[in-house]
Write an enzyme that holds these catalytic residues in place. Structure first.
Site: not given
Ligand code: EPZ
Length: 428
Positions: A22-23, A127, A132, A315, A407
């Protein structure tokens, strides 16, 4: 609304197929906006989130959909971009109604501003698992010269042509790295991404972009270099297997004391998970392009801290927590990626688990048995964890709100049933 009903106590055995990731599928579909023409993607999982991304692309004027037929055929998608490919002119806008259902829609932002010079994309909002924010996405695009404003809940971005720059992410972000990497592929000059995400899905996206004609090196490390090009070409690409689905199925074998071959699976993508399963007493071996897990008679407790790849993936936190809930001893789990990813704890406690949460830390005292109960899923991985708990529990577990599950898992209950589990989906 569907429910998943599980009657526990069955030992799982056999072989199970892992779907496409998915990701990886989500950023890859978004990347089609970088090049006019016909893009073909194979091994695309049949998931609600993927179907939403296809809808986002159609809303923008692309022709995007699955190939007719069943089985392998149905796992292929075609995306036609631009009038020459028989689609409509791209309308660079992702509406609130779609983005609020799937925050990963924000992945169209980088490709749109890079290829079409402007984008209007709804802010994703929070969410269940955390606030996020997307500040790092915007920081990166601004560094490449995009003029960005937030108005009426939308990100408005404009740029005649992006230009290469050095971006140092304050926080490691998977989709942030992917968004800026896609934008930089068409920028004028060289971009360096520092403190970039190293997830296999980032590497997979770079692999695809390089097939389209991009010049990206260092993906999979925290320093990625992109030499911008003037144009990219559509390609035919097969998506890699889903490491989180594979990990979830390995835990299903472990928690039932079973013996299961999960394939295809790339062991290097799951090193941290494999290590924890071995610490818990499982035998894990590579076999026939997959991973075999033999669960122990008695699980051992172990501690887990979620971090960015190659550390232990957030995850998989909920799934490993369920395993530790029935292990011999006490485990300490630390969730360092998302601030609100323990929604499954209260439901597990309803099944007889003994878990106490204090901020990012959860203390799990292993119990001899869990009891079946009606429980409610709060997010994607929590729903998988509750089904795993049901496999081990005495009696019947009813998991509601399984739209969360759909999802990110392709017919998980059928796959588990194929391994001998007593599990089925009922329309509530
Ligand atoms: C990706 O989400 C995955 N989703 C998530 O999978 C996964 O949990 C996550 O990476 C971490 O591995 C997809 O790839 C579609 P991040 P993403 O930006 O990119 C903070 C699942 O279950 N942050 O790496 O949205 C954020 O709040 C899903 O399949 C900022 O502060 O995660 C978090 O605490 C859930 N500012 C941390 O960084 C930003 O601009 C990591 O988030 C971006 C992120």
């Amino acid at each position: 609304m569907d429910k998943i009903v599980v009657t526990g106590g069955k030992r799982l055995s056999g072989e199970v197929e892992v779907s496409g990731a998915k990701n990886a599928a989500l950023p890859i579909l978004a990347s089609s906006l970088l090049a006019d023409g016909e893009h073909t993607y194979r091994n695309v999982p049949d998931l609600a989130d993927v179907n939403t991304m296809l809808k986002v692309l159609r809303t923008m004027g692309c022709e995007a959909g699955r190939h007719p037929g069943t089985g392998k055929a149905a796992r292929s998608c075609t995306v036609r971009v631009g009038e020459q490919a028989g689609a409509r002119k791209v309308i660079p806008e992702a509406p609130y109604d779609l983005v609020r259902t799937m925050r990963a829609s924000v992945l169209v932002l980088g490709p749109l501003v890079a290829r079409h010079g402007r984008a209007r994309v709804s802010m994703p909002g929070g969410c269940a698992i955390g606030a996020r924010p997307i500040d790092q996405h915007l920081k990166g695009l601004r560094a490449l010269g995009a003029d960005i404003h937030l108005t009426e809940g939308y990100v408005e971005a404009r740029a005649r042509r992006l230009r290469g720059a050095t971006v140092v992410f304050d926080k490691i972000t998977v989709t942030g790295t992917e968004n800026v990497m896609m934008a930089a592929a068409l920028a004028r000059g060289r971009t360096v991404l520092e403190n970039a995400a190293r997830e296999p899905e980032v590497e997979e996206l770079a692999r695809l972009l390089n097939k389209m004609g991009a010049k990206i090196s260092g993906a999979g490390t925290n320093l990625i270099t992109i030499q911008g090009v003037d144009e990219l070409q559509p390609v035919d690409h097969a998506i890699l297997p889903d490491r989180i689905e594979a990990g979830t199925l390995l835990v299903a074998a472990a928690i039932t004391g079973g013996d299961v071959l999960v394939k295809p699976a790339v062991p290097e993508h799951l090193d941290a998970v494999i290590q924890k399963l071995r610490e818990a007493g499982c035998q894990i071996s590579s076999e026939a392009g997959g991973l075999r897990c033999k669960g122990p008679r008695v699980l051992r407790s172990t501690n887990i801290t979620t971090t960015e790849h190659p550390g232990f993936p957030t995850d998989m936190q909920a799934q490993l927590m369920v395993l530790m809930a029935v292990a011999d001893g006490t485990s300490v789990i630390r969730e360092h990626i998302f601030e609100n990813r323990y929604m499954h704890v209260a439901e597990l406690d309803r099944m007889g688990a003994q878990i106490t949460v204090d901020g990012p830390t959860a203390v799990v005292r292993g119990v001899k048995k869990l009891s079946g109960a009606p429980v409610m899923a709060s997010d994607l991985r929590a729903s998988a964890a509750l089904i795993l708990a049901g496999l081990r529990a005495e009696g019947r577990t009813e998991v509601s709100r399984v739209y969360h599950l759909d999802r990110g898992y392709e017919r998980l209950e059928r796959k588990l049933h194929g391994l001998g589990a007593e599990v089925r989906r009922v329309r509530a």
